[in-house]
Design a protein around this motif. Structure first.
Motif, short mmCIF file in Angstrom:
data_model
loop_
_atom_site.label_atom_id
_atom_site.label_comp_id
_atom_site.label_asym_id
_atom_site.label_seq_id
_atom_site.Cartn_x
_atom_site.Cartn_y
_atom_site.Cartn_z
N ASP A 164 0.88 -1.16 0.06
CA ASP A 164 -0.01 0.01 0.03
C ASP A 164 0.88 1.25 0.10
OD1 ASP A 164 -2.34 -1.30 -0.19
OD2 ASP A 164 -2.61 -1.32 2.28
N GLY A 165 1.96 1.31 0.62
CA GLY A 165 2.93 2.51 0.97
C GLY A 165 3.59 2.63 -0.60
N ALA A 166 3.82 1.50 -1.17
CA ALA A 166 4.48 1.92 -2.39
C ALA A 166 3.47 2.19 -3.39
CB ALA A 166 4.99 0.42 -3.10
N GLY A 167 2.39 1.79 -3.34
CA GLY A 167 1.00 2.14 -4.27
C GLY A 167 1.04 3.65 -4.17
N ALA A 168 0.90 4.24 -2.80
CA ALA A 168 0.68 5.80 -2.60
C ALA A 168 1.70 6.46 -3.20
CB ALA A 168 0.53 5.80 -1.12
N ALA A 169 3.13 5.87 -2.87
CA ALA A 169 4.18 6.95 -3.18
C ALA A 169 4.26 6.77 -4.74
CB ALA A 169 5.50 6.07 -2.76
N VAL A 170 4.00 5.85 -5.48
CA VAL A 170 4.22 5.77 -6.85
C VAL A 170 3.01 6.59 -7.39
CG1 VAL A 170 3.85 4.46 -9.19
CG2 VAL A 170 5.06 3.58 -7.18
N THR A 171 1.96 6.72 -7.03
CA THR A 171 0.72 7.45 -7.35
C THR A 171 1.13 8.99 -7.28
OG1 THR A 171 -0.76 5.66 -6.82
CG2 THR A 171 -1.53 8.03 -7.33
N PHE A 172 1.46 9.17 -6.00
CA PHE A 172 2.03 10.58 -5.65
C PHE A 172 3.11 10.98 -6.87
CE2 PHE A 172 4.74 13.59 -3.71
CZ PHE A 172 3.80 14.51 -2.95
N ALA A 173 4.11 10.29 -7.06
CA ALA A 173 5.21 10.65 -7.92
C ALA A 173 4.74 10.98 -9.26
CB ALA A 173 6.42 9.69 -7.71
N ALA A 174 3.86 9.75 -9.80
CA ALA A 174 3.45 9.97 -11.01
C ALA A 174 2.59 11.16 -11.40
CB ALA A 174 2.98 8.77 -11.39
#
Length: 568
Positions: free
Chosen positions: A386-396
């Motif tokens: 979940d943390g990786a999903g949030a971080a990737v979405t934020f960066a994208a």
């Protein structure tokens, strides 16, 4: 359900009068007037954020807000222009408009129609659950990035500086800082002053209607000091009339181009509405209907498309203000629309001198509440996926800005990929008898197997095409867990479904185990799994070894079978 209840389900506004007793009607009127004072400056600001004329925001706060209230399920929601939808609209239409304001408005109308039809269709078909495919961490990653982008777009007008849009927004903002363009001192004074006043009011006098008070004061000061004459940007002329009926450009190629953006607007705007409805219904203990709210919000957007408006949504801050002001039904939204109507007919000349830096301050103060990086950190601590999903979405989202709809698509694809990935890694554990009398993970608790010739395996997932391979691997490992294993007992309480692939895998395992002189038994099988086995014909082959309800019952019977030396 009675005929009256069915009618109120289809037409929720018919149930409003039941809530007007005991001061409910007075609460709706006061709440509507209070929200209108905030809605007027916010509507102007969010239309500006979308790259549309300011009156479009006011038009979107009229009939669309009333329609959404009439057909929605949560009476306290305040529908109209919002910051997040405004940013999405601007990101979607401005690159296609080519600097033509008329074309930009036409595209906004088409976007409102398409996103409204998507929401209406989902609501009518009772498919609101599809919007739950976007996980909360990914949504919060997008919302935080979008809030940061809104802040970056509003800092230049706060200081009276224009920012060129030549590429990614983050790079454009960096170039602006490097160029060191001179700020416009009067604009900076109005912008920073308005922002400071809004923050101080929120901190020390939260009950004071700070937004209308600050905007009115800034407008009066602007007129008195001659802000426009000194090079400052003001709202200027707003037509003193009702919105004209409009027709979106019904061109198939244009509709196909805007369809992805319409899906994002429909999804994100409803997530914002749903979060407000959930919070309010939790406090009022009044149920809200997700599909009915989709219908209301979708019809509100469709109304905007035909009344010169823009895509609307339920505002979290205005809905909270509506609830705090004792609104009980959608009548409060009707009262709000009534005051905005009077403003359009008689008061728009008073808005001429409203400084645009003050509107930038209103936007910055409003979206500040959307920034919540603690949610992202908490998601990372709770679950790394979940943390990786949030971080990737934020960066994208930041990387794709101003085309932030690509960021939410990245998050959606990542959500589905992580869901499948997690589904392919079900928990498989071998069990032993714990001191508390239950059968638990023997590796975690250092427990022995229940019998030298018996192994117990627990499978915590549906047995489907996604999980069939891990189940098969776990069963083969269980068959080798001890030197003389004759029976593998499947603790099946966690298997809540089985598909054709699962049945095929299970039949193959039974044949393989039989060839090896071993067998498979089950305990805790659920009705829906047994039903599927009966339809497939597998149940007749395993029924004698699969009727056990608990591990202890099964082990007691199977140990006797082993002691007798007969096949299980």
């Amino acid at each position: 359900m009675t005929d009256r209840a069915r009618l109120e389900h289809l037409l929720p506004f018919l149930g409003w009068p039941r809530h007007w007793g005991g001061g409910g009607l007075r609460g709706d009127v006061i709440a509507g007037l209070t929200v209108a004072l905030v809605m007027i400056p916010q509507s102007l600001a969010y239309a500006k954020l979308a790259g549309l004329p300011p009156q479009v925001g006011l038009y979107a706060a009229l009939l669309p807000a009333v329609v959404a209230a009439l057909f929605g399920s949560c009476g306290q929601l305040s529908t109209g222009p919002v910051a997040l939808s405004g940013l999405l609209v601007g990101a979607s239409i401005l690159p296609l408009a080519g600097g033509d304001p008329t074309r930009a408005l036409a595209l906004a109308l088409l976007l409102a129609l398409l996103s409204g039809l998507i929401q209406l269709a989902l609501g009518v078909l009772r498919l609101g659950w599809l919007l739950n495919l976007l996980s909360v961490p990914v949504l919060m990653g997008f919302v935080n990035a979008a809030a940061l982008i809104i802040c970056l777009t509003q800092i230049p007008p706060l200081f009276g500086v224009s920012m060129a849009q030549t590429g990614p927004l983050v790079l454009d903002f960096a170039h602006l800082l490097i160029d060191g363009r001179m700020l416009h001192v009067p604009s900076a004074a109005f912008g920073l002053g308005a922002l400071a006043a809004l923050v101080l009011f929120k901190r020390f006098a939260p009950r004071v209607p700070s937004v209308p008070l600050v905007v009115a004061s800034a407008t009066a000061l602007s007129a008195w000091l001659g802000f426009e004459a000194n090079g400052g940007e003001v709202i200027g002329h707003i037509p003193q009339s009702l919105p004209a009926l409009s027709l979106p450009p019904l061109q198939p190629d244009l509709a196909m181009t805007l369809m992805p953006a319409a899906f994002v607007v429909a999804m994100v705007s409803f997530m914002e509405a749903a979060s407000s409805a959930k919070l309010i219904s939790g406090r009022t203990r009044q149920a809200w209907d997700q599909d009915q709210e989709l219908i209301g919000q979708g019809m509100g957007k469709i109304a905007a498309a035909f009344t010169s408006g823009m895509p609307v949504s339920a505002s979290f801050s205005r809905s909270a203000l509506n609830y705090a002001s004792n609104a009980r039904t959608g009548l409060s939204s009707v009262v709000t629309a009534g005051l905005i109507l009077l403003t359009l007919l008689y008061l728009t000349p008073l808005l001429w001198h409203l400084p645009k830096p003050a509107l930038a301050a209103v936007i910055l103060q409003a979206v500040g509440g959307l920034l919540d990086l603690k949610v992202l950190r908490r998601a990372w601590r709770t679950n790394r996926d979940d943390g990786a999903g949030a971080a990737v979405t934020f960066a994208a989202t930041l990387a794709f800005a101003p085309n932030i709809q690509n960021g939410i698509f990245t998050g959606l694809i990542l959500t589905l990929a992580l869901m499948v990935y997690r589904g392919m890694r079900p928990r498989v554990a071998l069990l032993g008898l714990h001191a508390d009398g239950s059968y638990r993970d023997l590796q975690r608790f250092g427990l022995p197997h229940p019998h030298p010739q018996l192994v117990v395996l627990r499978f915590d997932s549906a047995l489907s095409f996604v999980t069939a391979a891990p189940f098969e691997d776990g069963m083969l490992r269980a068959a080798r867990a001890q030197p003389d294993v004759r029976i593998v007992l499947v603790s099946a309480a966690g298997i809540n479904d089985i598909d054709a692939t699962g049945l095929y895998t299970l039949a193959g395992l039974m044949e393989r185990f039989h060839a090896q002189g071993q067998s498979i038994a089950f305990c805790g099988l659920k009705k829906q799994v047994i039903d599927a086995m009966e339809r497939d014909g597998l149940w007749a082959r395993i029924a004698e070894q699969a009727r056990y309800r608990s591990e202890q019952q099964a082990i007691t019977a199977l140990v006797k079978t082993l002691a007798a030396g007969s096949p299980a």
